[in-house]
Enzyme design. Sequence first.
Site, PDB file in Angstrom:
ATOM      1  N   LEU A 485       0.816  -1.215   0.000  1.00 44.83           N
ATOM      2  CA  LEU A 485       0.000   0.000   0.000  1.00 44.83           C
ATOM      3  C   LEU A 485       0.847   1.262   0.000  1.00 44.83           C
ATOM      4  O   LEU A 485       0.416   2.304  -0.483  1.00 44.83           O
ATOM      5  CB  LEU A 485      -0.931   0.011   1.220  1.00 44.83           C
ATOM      6  CG  LEU A 485      -1.976  -1.102   1.290  1.00 44.83           C
ATOM      7  CD1 LEU A 485      -2.771  -1.000   2.579  1.00 44.83           C
ATOM      8  CD2 LEU A 485      -2.906  -1.037   0.089  1.00 44.83           C
ATOM      9  N   GLY A 486       2.047   1.175   0.561  1.00 45.69           N
ATOM     10  CA  GLY A 486       2.906   2.346   0.623  1.00 45.69           C
ATOM     11  C   GLY A 486       4.060   2.113   1.572  1.00 45.69           C
ATOM     12  O   GLY A 486       4.175   1.065   2.216  1.00 45.69           O
ATOM     13  N   GLY A 488       7.091   4.454   4.192  1.00 45.77           N
ATOM     14  CA  GLY A 488       7.462   5.735   4.776  1.00 45.77           C
ATOM     15  C   GLY A 488       8.645   5.580   5.698  1.00 45.77           C
ATOM     16  O   GLY A 488       9.387   4.590   5.638  1.00 45.77           O
ATOM     17  N   GLY A 491       8.518   2.275   7.839  1.00 38.95           N
ATOM     18  CA  GLY A 491       8.505   0.954   7.230  1.00 38.95           C
ATOM     19  C   GLY A 491       7.523   0.882   6.080  1.00 38.95           C
ATOM     20  O   GLY A 491       7.088   1.899   5.542  1.00 38.95           O
ATOM     21  N   VAL A 493       3.889  -0.743   4.327  1.00 40.67           N
ATOM     22  CA  VAL A 493       2.537  -1.157   4.690  1.00 40.67           C
ATOM     23  C   VAL A 493       1.975  -2.061   3.599  1.00 40.67           C
ATOM     24  O   VAL A 493       2.104  -1.767   2.405  1.00 40.67           O
ATOM     25  CB  VAL A 493       1.609   0.060   4.884  1.00 40.67           C
ATOM     26  CG1 VAL A 493       0.234  -0.391   5.363  1.00 40.67           C
ATOM     27  CG2 VAL A 493       2.214   1.041   5.877  1.00 40.67           C
ATOM     28  N   LYS A 510       1.803  -2.991   8.966  1.00 38.83           N
ATOM     29  CA  LYS A 510       3.004  -2.165   8.842  1.00 38.83           C
ATOM     30  C   LYS A 510       4.206  -2.967   9.326  1.00 38.83           C
ATOM     31  O   LYS A 510       4.265  -3.395  10.479  1.00 38.83           O
ATOM     32  CB  LYS A 510       2.865  -0.876   9.651  1.00 38.83           C
ATOM     33  CG  LYS A 510       4.070   0.052   9.524  1.00 38.83           C
ATOM     34  CD  LYS A 510       3.908   1.302  10.363  1.00 38.83           C
ATOM     35  CE  LYS A 510       2.842   2.212   9.809  1.00 38.83           C
ATOM     36  NZ  LYS A 510       3.249   2.828   8.521  1.00 38.83           N
ATOM     37  N   ASP A 604       5.694  13.617  12.927  1.00 39.53           N
ATOM     38  CA  ASP A 604       5.739  13.435  11.469  1.00 39.53           C
ATOM     39  C   ASP A 604       4.361  13.683  10.853  1.00 39.53           C
ATOM     40  O   ASP A 604       3.873  12.891  10.044  1.00 39.53           O
ATOM     41  CB  ASP A 604       6.229  12.023  11.128  1.00 39.53           C
ATOM     42  CG  ASP A 604       6.664  11.902   9.665  1.00 39.53           C
ATOM     43  OD1 ASP A 604       6.973  12.942   9.052  1.00 39.53           O
ATOM     44  OD2 ASP A 604       6.684  10.778   9.140  1.00 39.53           O
TER      45      ASP A 604
END
Length: 764
Positions: A485-486, A488, A491, A493, A510, A604
């Site tokens: 999914l993505g 950052g 870590g 996801v 995650k 963040d």
Amino acid sequence: EAQPYRNISLGSSLSSLDNSASWISPSGEFSFGFSRIGDNLYVGVRYEKIPEKTLVWAANRDRPAPPGSTVELTNNGLLVINDANGKPFFSIGGSSGGSAITQAAMLDTGNLVLQSSPGSEFKWQSFDSPTDTILPTQTLSVDYKLYAPMSPTILSTGRDYIVMQSDGNFVSYSDISEPTYASNTDGTKGRLVFDESGKISIFQWEKNTTVEITPASRIPKPSKDFYFRGTIDNDGIFRLYNYPKGRSNSWSKSWNVIWETQDSSCEMPGICGQNGYCVGKNKGFDCLCPSGFSYADANNKVLGCNQDVPIIDCGQYNPDDYGLETIDNVNFAGGDYAVKSNIDEAGCRDWFLADCYCTLAVYSDSNCYKKRMPLRSGKVAGGSKAFVKVSLDNSSPLEGGGPSNITSNGRSNWSRFGVVKVVLFVISVTIFILIIIESIILICHRRRNVHRQEKLVGSMQPEIKLMRFSYKELEKATRNFKEKLGSGSFGTVYRGMMVFTYGQKPIAVKQLDKLMENGDKEFRTEVSVIGRTHHKNLVQLLGFCDEGSHRLLVYEYMEQGSLSSFLLGSIRPEWNTRVQIAFGIARGLMYLHEECSTQIIHCDIKPENILLDGNLIPKISDFGLAKLLRHDQTKTNTDIRGTRGYVAPEWFRKMAVTVKVDVYSYGVMLLEIICCRKTVEINMMNEPSGILVDWAYDCFVGQQLETLVEHDEDAKNDMKKVRKMVMVALWCIQEDPSLRPTMKKVTQMLEGAVDVAIPPNPSS
């Protein structure tokens, strides 16, 4: 028959009840008067000698006149529209320099002018206020725009526009400020010139050169035998038209397109709004809705489609209860939340049907794309197939389409009568076996629940009920971490499906990969803190894994993805939706800072870390993880030219980090929500608007806040709230942390509980 007017004297008027009433230019080719288009009454300039009397300038495009209206050049020199009772309804024009207006004139160029005396300079002219059309001899100076109408019969200011930019480029934009055409003439300032021969060019005065935009070969000759106009139509495409004045062997007796900025209406991003898709139709286009959707406004299809079917209860979801309706040769651009490659059509159907949360998928070139709602930029695309999930008990044909093509799991449906007979037979034969199997499953299920309850973290409070998963369980749930999914700073996801006691549910897993060494105790402590949080605007933590070297967190799955993709998608989100999202994020941060049993500083905050659920409720993610990062991961690169991004200045000054760092980041993000743009636009770094926080303050001080929401009519109609939100954001981004408000006060200011004072310069 109406008589030509060279000069229109004070006190002259026209009535909408007199169809022949108009002020005509000396040549008789242009006239000024009332035009009825659809159900609306407009006042403007039109081509008089063309049978349909094409309207080329509408003074009141956004305010159609009421029945029985008149237009009058008053004794005070104002050109106004009065209603049937003689009361002023709309002011068209007047002198801005204080000179008295003594007359008006309809010129042979199509320019309506107001003058103080015959032959004197124009005190006002329609050419200075273009709507959607320019005419020969007319120019577009820097920053002058033409706005497309909403539809062929609704002339109000639409979503798309074309502008003569200060960099010398003639550029068209969609409603989300996405360029759809550029003349590629940038480099020096210029103005657009439409000459009498029908050619459109850009005169670059600094170089004293002319660059032609329209190919000379397209312009018919002799040009004196044709009428011309350049119009941005309701599809957002700028077109150059001609109309033969007499009989022609080459051109039809109608408006003919001789040049256009795009070849197809359906190539324009988001032309059919949310969830709609575009099909070509009779040299134009039409917007259709997929099955299970209906038009937001059937009279204005470009506004998109609303989903009619209720949200599926995933706790009761059974793929066998649903079929797929196929829309051949249709695709929806972007919005993919999961993609599977090298798959056949049957596999794509099965993969789609197994996902309760997916409403539509597209199969193209051996790839299967699950689409996030709302759908965007749908259009005909050869070789693609869109699959729409429909209930077998309540299927419906495509809006405006042909017969339904509904299949279940890729195979034709049996007749309902046949299905019932087979089911009854199977039940009668196997009922005893099913009872035994159900009993066994129930016993195993209870044992599993007891075992899982024993694996709850002992140090956590009993009411948290976070589950500790094995790595193997999460590996299976994510199908070996297949759907990314993505990723950052904390870590990566992955999407997964997990069976809980209340049914199957999608999850987000995650995988943390930048933790402190020997951080087992810290990991469990922070997970315990995160687990004790519970708020509408926080992503819920369901469980974790701390097996061996593996550290994973299991969260609820957010259907609509991140705020970043939502704000910067192909269609600008509605203003009121953005306002509610901003309020929700503020409440979530206030909870983390002031209402948790243990205060949490996020460290963040940015749009990528704000997720949206199916109802567009914002939820803060990645909170409570900052303490788990390795020390080398907490260092922030300060060598970023021209921008501070979301990072508060104290990070670079070795000052104590407090909750005010989150306040700063929220302020930057609030400006992004207001303006629907990134905090830094790399390709605009040499322009005042390149850095959003600086530009916003300049606009605030210069009382030009409308510039921030220039293409957002809903926001422009709510400037009081825009001003308040910008002021709150400017307080949040003060360089001195002590000047920044708490998130509690931010929430109170946004909701109107306390007044917002004038903010100082954030950098002072």
